[in-house]
Every structure is written in structure tokens, then in C-alpha cells.
Design an enzyme around this catalytic site. Structure first.
Site, PDB file in Angstrom:
ATOM      1  N   LYS A  76       0.808  -1.229   0.000  1.00  0.00           N
ATOM      2  CA  LYS A  76       0.000   0.000   0.000  1.00  0.00           C
ATOM      3  C   LYS A  76       0.840   1.277   0.000  1.00  0.00           C
ATOM      4  CE  LYS A  76      -4.125  -1.942   2.052  1.00  0.00           C
ATOM      5  NZ  LYS A  76      -5.120  -1.936   3.104  1.00  0.00           N
ATOM      6  N   ASP A 112     -10.038   2.501   2.014  1.00  0.00           N
ATOM      7  CA  ASP A 112     -10.048   1.811   3.319  1.00  0.00           C
ATOM      8  C   ASP A 112     -10.611   2.725   4.398  1.00  0.00           C
ATOM      9  OD1 ASP A 112      -8.977  -0.656   2.571  1.00  0.00           O
ATOM     10  OD2 ASP A 112      -6.908  -0.007   2.877  1.00  0.00           O
TER      11      ASP A 112
HETATM   12  P1  NAD Z   1      -0.687  -5.121  10.329  1.00  0.00           P
HETATM   13  O1  NAD Z   1       0.198  -6.294  10.550  1.00  0.00           O
HETATM   14  O2  NAD Z   1      -0.293  -4.049   9.369  1.00  0.00           O
HETATM   15  O3  NAD Z   1      -0.947  -4.401  11.744  1.00  0.00           O
HETATM   16  C1  NAD Z   1      -1.373  -5.061  12.908  1.00  0.00           C
HETATM   17  C2  NAD Z   1      -0.829  -4.295  14.102  1.00  0.00           C
HETATM   18  O4  NAD Z   1      -1.377  -4.868  15.280  1.00  0.00           O
HETATM   19  C3  NAD Z   1       0.692  -4.373  14.240  1.00  0.00           C
HETATM   20  O5  NAD Z   1       1.199  -3.079  14.415  1.00  0.00           O
HETATM   21  C4  NAD Z   1       0.914  -5.256  15.475  1.00  0.00           C
HETATM   22  O6  NAD Z   1       2.080  -4.919  16.190  1.00  0.00           O
HETATM   23  C5  NAD Z   1      -0.345  -4.970  16.268  1.00  0.00           C
HETATM   24  N1  NAD Z   1      -0.742  -6.010  17.221  1.00  0.00           N
HETATM   25  C6  NAD Z   1      -0.851  -7.329  16.970  1.00  0.00           C
HETATM   26  N2  NAD Z   1      -1.347  -7.960  18.068  1.00  0.00           N
HETATM   27  C7  NAD Z   1      -1.554  -6.996  18.998  1.00  0.00           C
HETATM   28  C8  NAD Z   1      -2.061  -7.011  20.336  1.00  0.00           C
HETATM   29  N3  NAD Z   1      -2.450  -8.147  20.902  1.00  0.00           N
HETATM   30  N4  NAD Z   1      -2.141  -5.853  21.001  1.00  0.00           N
HETATM   31  C9  NAD Z   1      -1.741  -4.700  20.431  1.00  0.00           C
HETATM   32  N5  NAD Z   1      -1.267  -4.615  19.160  1.00  0.00           N
HETATM   33  C10 NAD Z   1      -1.171  -5.758  18.463  1.00  0.00           C
HETATM   34  O7  NAD Z   1      -2.104  -5.727   9.952  1.00  0.00           O
HETATM   35  P2  NAD Z   1      -3.328  -4.942   9.287  1.00  0.00           P
HETATM   36  O8  NAD Z   1      -3.199  -4.972   7.812  1.00  0.00           O
HETATM   37  O9  NAD Z   1      -3.451  -3.625   9.978  1.00  0.00           O
HETATM   38  O10 NAD Z   1      -4.545  -5.889   9.651  1.00  0.00           O
HETATM   39  C11 NAD Z   1      -5.056  -5.989  10.961  1.00  0.00           C
HETATM   40  C12 NAD Z   1      -6.400  -6.702  10.943  1.00  0.00           C
HETATM   41  O11 NAD Z   1      -7.312  -5.919  10.205  1.00  0.00           O
HETATM   42  C13 NAD Z   1      -6.381  -8.076  10.238  1.00  0.00           C
HETATM   43  O12 NAD Z   1      -7.173  -8.950  10.975  1.00  0.00           O
HETATM   44  C14 NAD Z   1      -7.019  -7.808   8.891  1.00  0.00           C
HETATM   45  O13 NAD Z   1      -7.704  -8.923   8.390  1.00  0.00           O
HETATM   46  C15 NAD Z   1      -8.014  -6.728   9.267  1.00  0.00           C
HETATM   47  N6  NAD Z   1      -8.396  -5.876   8.130  1.00  0.00           N
HETATM   48  C16 NAD Z   1      -9.714  -5.748   7.870  1.00  0.00           C
HETATM   49  C17 NAD Z   1     -10.131  -4.961   6.823  1.00  0.00           C
HETATM   50  C18 NAD Z   1     -11.596  -4.836   6.526  1.00  0.00           C
HETATM   51  O14 NAD Z   1     -11.927  -4.453   5.403  1.00  0.00           O
HETATM   52  N7  NAD Z   1     -12.467  -5.087   7.480  1.00  0.00           N
HETATM   53  C19 NAD Z   1      -9.184  -4.282   6.029  1.00  0.00           C
HETATM   54  C20 NAD Z   1      -7.834  -4.414   6.345  1.00  0.00           C
HETATM   55  C21 NAD Z   1      -7.441  -5.222   7.401  1.00  0.00           C
END
Ligand code: NAD
Length: 295
Positions: A76, A112
């Protein structure tokens, strides 16, 4: 002879995207508009490519006359220097999930944040956005933080298990929204005691990451809780929040409305959001009550 139908091609570039529901949502909506619409998954993992191949992959789909591309993890931000134009919001957010390919141009957008905002607005129309705690400062977290600040949040406290990430995202958002108080949080309990809402943007709650991102005792009405996870739609967090009397918004809103936005940008047609929601509900087996909250 079949009536001649307009053709359109689009796709999604990212890593490990096989379960994405975006192709199905786009193609069904395209068909409803009489388009012969194909939407391909261009999975870096399956194609044994790396993010370094992004430019070549974009050139390849341009040669095949794609009208657009969705871009997801981990591309992205990497896509930004490969674009000819970037919308204001995507430039400010420094992340693009939608690229319109037209007349040799590559125009980047971010649906998004607007998708999350629309999902929140529909599911919790009267949510008090004054003071929000967000857990998760990754890709989705950047979009949700931008969304709540655009929607008028005056205090946003961001947590992440990787403190560098929460500090970095808070810094970026504070720069973009100087009128708001945006900070990386240190004490979750204290921040939750003052919060009107909680946004959850980590993978916790997915099948591979079961459990809650915070103790359930911190979820107390009138707090509202919005989750971005949508596999499953009904996460342990949302169940716990509801049990404790909090109102909730699921991740389906963001998933559907990012696609609604991208479909419109790719095709120039006005998507039927209601129809796309109904299709998403069918794909995910969402019950009518959950769907009604989104509709
Ligand atoms: P990412 O890896 O870019 O970011 C996740 C973040 O969460 C990281 O910074 C990580 O350090 C942090 N993290 C992980 N476990 C944690 C915890 N227990 N406590 C605190 N922080 C924690 O991932 P992303 O792309 O941001 O995706 C995150 C979630 O969002 C995924 O489940 C993904 O499927 C979902 N998502 C949903 C949509 C949608 O359209 N609904 C779109 C994008 C992502």
C-alpha cells in the site's frame, strides 16, 4: 447472438490474498450492471513474486487493459512512487488501496478509511466519537485512525504491542490533525476509563489469533466498540463487548464499503451498496440482524 456486453478487468495485488471476498463482490456487482467483469487475484506468494516486482505487475495489467487495481499488504505504501496521481486523502495517509488505470495514468485512492467510516456511520450512527482508544497501529490502524479523526474525534489514544508503531502512527496523525489531541498510549486501563469508543485494528480474534486484545472488564457502557476483523465477523471482542452491554460495529462495513468505493472508481458506474451488502452477507453467512445493522 448474445447482446454485446462491455468488458472490464480489475484485480488485487497482495500477499496471501486467497480468501479475499473482494473479487466476488466486484464481479457480482459488475454483472448486475451488465458488465463482463473479471477481477483477478494477483497473489505475490502464489506467483513467487516480491514487492520489488510491483512495478512490473502493474505494467503487465496495464498492457492487459485493466481498469483498476486494489492494492493490499505489503504494497500500500510501496505503490506510491509508481503512480502518476494520488488523491488528497491517500497522499495525506501515505497509503493507497485503489489504483485507477486510465489513459496511461495510474491514479491512487484510499477507500479503506472511507469504507471504515461508512461502516461505522451505518452501524453506530450516533456514536460519541469524542474520545477514542485504538488498539493496532498497522495498515488497517492507519486507515481507522484517519477515519475517526476525519469524523471529528478530538482525542485519539493509540496502543500497539510494538510501541514504535503506535508512536509513529500517533505522530503522523497529530501532524495531519493538529486540532485533535493524538497520542501513543501507555496505560490502557486509564485511557479506557475516559474513552467513548474503542477501535480494534489488530489481527486478534481471527482464527489464527484467537482471544481478546484487552481484558473484557475494560469494556463498559456507554463505550462503543468497532472491530476491523471480518474473518469471523462476530469476533470474541464483539461478543464480549455485547455481553457487557456495549454497542458494536463489525469489520464487514469496512470490507464492503472499500469495495463499493473501488468499484465506482474503477468502472465509473454507481454501485448499489445495498446489493453489495446483501452479497457480502450471503458470502459470509451473516445473519439478517447483523446485516440490518450494516444496511
Ligand atoms: P498489520 O500487521 O499491518 O498491523 C497489525 C498491528 O497490530 C501491528 O502493528 C501489530 O504490532 C499490532 N498487534 C498485533 N497484536 C496486537 C495485540 N495483541 N495488542 C496490540 N497490538 C497488536 O495488519 P493490518 O493490515 O493492519 O490488519 C489488521 C487486521 O485488520 C487483520 O485482521 C485484517 O484482516 C483486518 N483488516 C480488515 C479490513 C476490513 O476491510 N475489514 C481491512 C484491512 C485489514
Amino acid at each position: 447472438m448474445l447482446p454485446q456486453r462491455k468488458e472490464a478487468r480489475a484485480g488485487l495485488i497482495g500477499f496471501g490474498i486467497q480468501r479475499s471476498l473482494t473479487p466476488a463482490m466486484h464481479m457480482r456487482e459488475g454483472r448486475a450492471h451488465g458488465l463482463a467483469y473479471s477481477y483477478e487475484l494477483i497473489d505475490l506468494h502464489e506467483r513467487k513474486k516480491t514487492p520489488d516486482d510491483l512495478e512490473a505487475l502493474i505494467a503487465e495489467v496495464e498492457a492487459r487493459e485493466f481498469c483498476g487495481l486494489n492494492i493490499t499488504y505489503p504494497c500500500k505504501q510501496l505503490v506510491l512512487p509508481l503512480l502518476t496521481e494520488v488523491s488528497d486523502d491517500a497522499r495525506r495517509l501515505r497509503a493507497v488501496n485503489t489504483v485507477v488505470l486510465r489513459d496511461g495514468k495510474r491514479i491512487g485512492h484510499n477507500t479503506d478509511w472511507s469504507g471504515f467510516a461508512e461502516g461505522l456511520r451505518r452501524q453506530l450512527p450516533d456514536a460519541d466519537l469524542t474520545s477514542v482508544v485504538q488498539i493496532g497501529a498497522g495498515g488497517a490502524g492507519a486507515a481507522t485512525a484517519f477515519a475517526v479523526l476525519k469524523m471529528g474525534t478530538s482525542k485519539l489514544t493509540i496502543f500497539d504491542i510494538d510501541a514504535n508503531r503506535s508512536v509513529e502512527l500517533a505522530g503522523e496523525m497529530a501532524r495531519l490533525f493538529p486540532e485533535a489531541e493524538v497520542m501513543a498510549g501507555r496505560y490502557l486501563e486509564n485511557a479506557m476509563a475516559e474513552a467513548s469508543g474503542l477501535v480494534h485494528a489488530t489481527p486478534m480474534g481471527m482464527d489464527k489469533h484467537p482471544g481478546l486484545p484487552l481484558p473484557a472488564e475494560l469494556l463498559n457502557p456507554p463505550l462503543w466498540v468497532a472491530d476491523v476483523v471480518y474473518f469471523p465477523l462476530e469476533t470474541a471482542l464483539l461478543q464480549a463487548a455485547r455481553r457487557r452491554g456495549c454497542r458494536v460495529a463489525n469489520g464487514g462495513g469496512m470490507a464492503v464499503f472499500q469495495a463499493v468505493g473501488a468499484f465506482g472508481l474503477f468502472t465509473g458506474l454507481v454501485p448499489d451498496a445495498q446489493r453489495m451488502l446483501a452479497h457480502f452477507a450471503e458470502l459470509t453467512g451473516t445473519d439478517e440482524i447483523a446485516l440490518a445493522r450494516l444496511a
